[in-house]
Design a protein around this motif. Structure first.
Motif, short mmCIF file in Angstrom:
data_model
loop_
_atom_site.label_atom_id
_atom_site.label_comp_id
_atom_site.label_asym_id
_atom_site.label_seq_id
_atom_site.Cartn_x
_atom_site.Cartn_y
_atom_site.Cartn_z
N GLY A 1 1.82 2.33 -3.43
CA GLY A 1 0.76 2.63 -4.38
C GLY A 1 0.00 1.44 -4.93
O GLY A 1 -0.75 1.58 -5.89
N ASN B 1 0.95 9.42 6.41
CA ASN B 1 0.83 8.74 5.11
C ASN B 1 -0.49 8.00 4.96
O ASN B 1 -0.65 7.20 4.06
N GLU C 1 0.84 -1.20 0.00
CA GLU C 1 0.00 0.00 0.00
C GLU C 1 0.88 1.26 0.00
O GLU C 1 0.52 2.26 -0.62
N TRP D 1 1.08 8.03 -1.53
CA TRP D 1 2.31 7.69 -2.27
C TRP D 1 2.26 8.27 -3.68
O TRP D 1 3.24 8.80 -4.19
N LYS D 2 1.08 8.18 -4.28
CA LYS D 2 0.96 8.68 -5.65
C LYS D 2 1.13 10.19 -5.71
O LYS D 2 1.48 10.74 -6.75
N PRO E 1 -3.03 5.17 2.06
CA PRO E 1 -1.57 5.27 1.90
C PRO E 1 -1.14 5.23 0.43
O PRO E 1 -0.24 5.94 0.01
N ARG E 2 -1.82 4.37 -0.36
CA ARG E 2 -1.40 4.26 -1.77
C ARG E 2 -1.62 5.56 -2.53
O ARG E 2 -0.89 5.88 -3.45
#
Lengths: 619, 255
Positions: free
Chosen positions: A500, B51, A497, B77-78, B73-74
């Motif tokens: 991404g 995050n 996660e 990150w992006k 979170p993903r």
């Protein structure tokens, strides 16, 4: 009003046995982390043993003494199983113990057949409780009322054992943290044995008290198993009060469901389970699993690599050998090899889900059978030719997997596995009960290959080409970016996660992919056999696939093929004997004890580089 | 200096325990900001909220003006935030190289591709990142047999895969030998300089913190008690009290 009350009381009395068996399973799972597939067999043994003891011990005291003796006897059988079989494989990789418990199922089936014969046995009524009581004008059997009164007593006894005795507190501590309890100087081995005794005893008592109501037969083991899984999952793994509440819900549902929707009681049970899990993913009274609890146990899988040249040659040589097989002009051998190829594809698709995907499915037959039925139905109702039907199979199976997967990937570990089983049972019961369309128990007959492929040799080549293409596709996907994404999600949820990756989405896609490929295997299978029956969707078929994967070794890529070959050959060879289950079960248990890493895992550890998986030593 | 990360009134409680109370701070572009405090001060909790791993009870976190709170979170990150974990999280069944390749494939949105071989994806980029953190020679080792300190470096390489504007490093040097720690922090400081990115890190080793951090924030029991340059923090009385009790001071120690 009286009628409703009578129904409700019947439901309550039915709940007793279900609760006893489910709480036994729950207790065993809580401490040992083993899903005891053989738990239904203990229940069946309880009914049979009670039949014998009750016929020997007459009278009221004799009856209840029989129940107690049966409980202890089954408990001791559980201890034997634990000591002889499971203790050897506690250190084996995740879920390998399932194979052993499956072997126990087979052995018990034949031992019961040997001892008590193939006829269904009808239990005599409980002495002193033969008559009925009239409540609001409805006749209620006295025995039902006695059982209803007994259940809370059992619940209290279990509660007392776990909350007020030293042994019970140690068991609860072990449920929380096995290693810590070990570090405190508690002998875990005997704790496990004790837990097995208790769990088996409860199943045995369940079988015994059910005897006057339902008798004893050789199908009891599997029929209670799916209901018990449902109860444990709805109640929450490891929760005794949860099992109690869930057993009540399911039993009442069955009794009233029969009145409302005569044909769909089985479906109803699983629909309720699915609904509960959507609202409460860990069951009514269950606790969330700790992350990683069921991910990777024991030694981690080694990094996978593109097959080295030698492996490619080996694979090519094997294909050539398989292609040359018709030279032998042995039509029986061709049929057998076609079966092996089909099951290899089926097992490889399950392996993709279990190994790289980290999602254990107890119900993979849903997609195998789903594909097979999709093909058969398209032939029967739309007159589809074989070529089209075989393409429809993976499509429909993939769609089923998309729907089922959407629910399943919300969970993890054993909950996910149980939910896959539940959905497989839903599909099975739809096929089984919807006789007008699916032919029900009689299946669909006369599904033969197209003219050009009707010759045995040609059809064999068709299976060889499509089957190996399917297996190669799965292998290829494993090495593709998608395969890495799926493995990443299994290896570390937080890391994935954090870079991404939408892990649940990946898992969902993997689920659909594995389902579609299992459906392809099912599509081939229906034309190989010329017919399809609900059996192909049953738990037993799902377990077959599971055994193949685990027997081969879940952490190896060639495992599914080796496992499928071994299992299919063994089954084919042994089924000529009268008591083949006994022999097959014993052999499975023996294989489990000898090769706890799986067959390929063993070969790899022993002979190293032969197998196409890169080890650390020559990285 | 422009603010990359702006944290306003962040709060989180677990049951009755207020783990983080009303924390606010800013992080400038190109800044190496240390987050210190005793065990249980709320450092990791704050990190996990930054995050998206933990849902904050209240407050706001803006990254380049965009709200982070409420995102997965993903998605964070992006937006360009990389992170490392206190307890390393890597892909154990992959090689070191494959770990970084997977992060790069995710960054380049390749992961839904069923075709092509992963081993051919972004090899050069991955090796360059491993070279940067000093792991190139170990690129083909299985991740699950690596030394802990090396896993920390691997995490850094993975976190850099999306060319982040902000790095969150939770105890990046924990479990490392003293010399390794200095090396890793020097490396981090170099990366900050070269790539002009911002780093927020937590650390228990005060040598590491005072040698490299541009600025330090001190947390205690969920509250921000001091903020400033290493020199200011070193001389802050509340900080001295938290770390050393009433008696001695950093000054005494130095003397």
């Amino acid at each position: 009003m009286g009628f409703i009350l009578a129904q409700a009381l019947t439901g309550l009395s039915n709940a007793a046995a279900l609760f006893l068996v489910a709480s036994g399973l729950s207790i065993i799972f809580g401490v040992t982390r083993i899903v005891n597939f053989a738990h239904g067999s203990f229940y069946m043994l309880g009914a049979y043993i009670a039949y014998t003891t009750m016929s020997m011990l007459p009278g009221i005291i004799g009856f209840w003494a029989s129940v107690a003796i049966t409980g202890v006897a089954v408990g001791l059988i559980g201890v034997v199983v634990e000591l002889v079989v499971l203790r050897q494989v506690y250190k084996a990789p995740e879920l390998f113990q399932l194979v052993a418990t499956f072997g126990v199922i087979l052995v018990v089936q034949d031992l019961a057949l040997l001892t008590w014969g193939p006829e269904d046995l009808i239990g005599s009524r409980a002495p002193g409780l033969e008559s009925v009581v009239y409540i609001m004008g409805e006749a209620i059997p006295e025995y039902d009322l006695a059982i209803i009164a007994l259940t809370p007593v059992v619940l209290f006894a279990i509660w007392y054992l776990f909350n007020r005795t030293r042994w019970g507190i140690l068991v609860r501590a072990a449920t929380e943290d096995r290693e810590m309890v070990g570090a405190l100087g508690v002998n875990q081995s005997w704790l496990f044995t004790g837990v097995f005794f208790l769990g088996s005893l409860l199943a045995g008592v369940g079988g015994a008290i059910q005897l006057p109501k339902g008798g004893a037969d050789l199908l009891m083991d599997f029929s209670i198993l799916s209901a018990v899984f449902v109860v444990v999952v709805i109640g929450g793994m490891g929760s005794i009060p949860g099992a109690f509440i869930a057993a009540l819900i399911i039993s009442e549902l069955n009794v009233f469901g029969v009145q409302l929707l005569h044909q769909s009681t089985l479906v109803l049970m699983f629909v309720v389970m699915a609904l509960v899990l959507i609202v409460r993913p860990w069951g009514l009274l269950g606790k969330p699993e700790k992350p990683g609890q069921h991910g990777q146990v024991g030694e981690l899988a080694r990094p996978i690599a593109i097959m080295p040249t030698r492996g490619k040659w080996l694979f090519a040589a094997m294909l050539v050998l398989l292609a040359l097989l018709p030279v032998l002009d042995d039509s029986f051998l061709l049929v057998l090899m076609a079966d092996i190829i089909i099951f290899s594809l089926f097992a490889t698709s399950l392996h993709f889900l279990m190994g790289p995907g980290g999602m254990v499915s107890f119900g993979h037959a849903a997609y195998f059978g789903g594909g097979a039925y999709a093909a058969a139905l398209s032939v029967k109702y739309m007159g589809a030719p074989m070529e089209i039907a075989i393409m429809i199979a993976p499509l429909i199976a993939g769609c089923l997997a998309i729907i089922i997967g959407w629910f399943c990937v919300r969970l993890s570990g054993v909950y996910l596995a149980m939910l896959t089983l539940a959905f497989a049972q839903v599909l099975w019961s739809i096929v089984f009960q919807w006789g007008e369309v699916t032919g029900g128990d009689d299946g669909i007959l006369g599904i033969w290959p197209s003219e050009w492929a009707s010759d045995g040799v040609v059809f064999y080549y068709l299976v060889l080409v499509v089957g190996s293409a399917g297996i190669l596709l799965i292998r290829h996907v494993l090495h593709s970016p998608f395969g890495y994404g799926v493995r990443a999600g299994r290896d570390s949820f937080v890391r994935s996660e954090a870079i991404g990756i939408n892990v649940k989405l990946m898992q969902w896609m993997a689920f659909a992919f594995a389902g579609a490929l299992a459906g392809l295997a099912g599509g081939l299978y229906v034309f190989a056999k010329g017919s399809i029956f609900p059996d192909e969707m049953e738990i037993a078929r799902s377990f077959d696939a599971l055994i193949m994967v685990l027997l081969g070794g879940v952490k190896t890529l060639s495992g599914p093929f080796v496992g499928a070959s071994t299992f299919t050959l063994l089954q084919d060879w042994l089924s000529r004997f009268e008591y083949w289950r006994l022999v097959l079960g014993s052999m499975i248990i023996l294989l489990v004890i000898l090769f706890p890493q799986g067959l390929v895992g063993f070969a790899r550890d022993k002979f190293g580089r032969l197998i196409n998986v890169r080890g650390e030593d020559h990285a | 200096m422009t603010s990359v990360l702006s944290v306003q009134n962040l709060a989180k409680s677990f049951g009755g325990v207020q783990a983080v109370k009303d924390v606010s701070f800013d992080l400038a572009k190109g800044e190496l900001l240390a987050f210190i405090g005793p065990n249980g001060a709320g450092k990791t909790t704050t990190f996990n909220m930054l995050n998206g791993q933990l849902k904050a009870n209240s407050g706001s976190v803006k990254f380049n003006g965009e709200e982070i709170i409420g995102r997965e979170p993903r998605d964070v990150w992006k937006m360009g935030v990389g992170r490392t974990f206190q307890i390393t999280a890597t892909f154990g069944t992959m090689t070191v190289l494959e770990n970084v390749q997977t992060a790069l494939m995710s960054y380049h949105r390749n992961l839904f591709s069923l075709f092509g071989k992963s081993s051919k994806h972004h090899v050069d980029d991955a090796l360059a990142l491993l070279d940067l953190v000093g792991l190139e020679s170990q690129s083909h080792r299985a991740c699950n047999v690596m030394a802990y300190g090396d896993l920390k470096r691997l995490e850094l390489a993975i976190a850099l895969a999306n060319d982040p504007k902000l790095l969150l490093m939770d105890e990046p040097a924990a479990g490392m030998a003293p010399l390794e720690r200095i090396g890793l922090m020097q490396l981090t400081a170099d990366i900050v300089k070269e790539r002009n990115i911002s780093v927020l890190f937590t650390e228990h080793d005060m040598d590491v913190v005072f040698a490299h951090a541009h600025r330090i924030i001190v947390l205690n029991r969920g509250e921000l008690i001091a903020e400033g340059t290493p020199e200011e923090v070193r001389n802050n009385e509340r900080v001295q009290e938290v770390y050393l009790g009433g008696g001695s001071t950093f000054k005494d120690e130095e003397d």
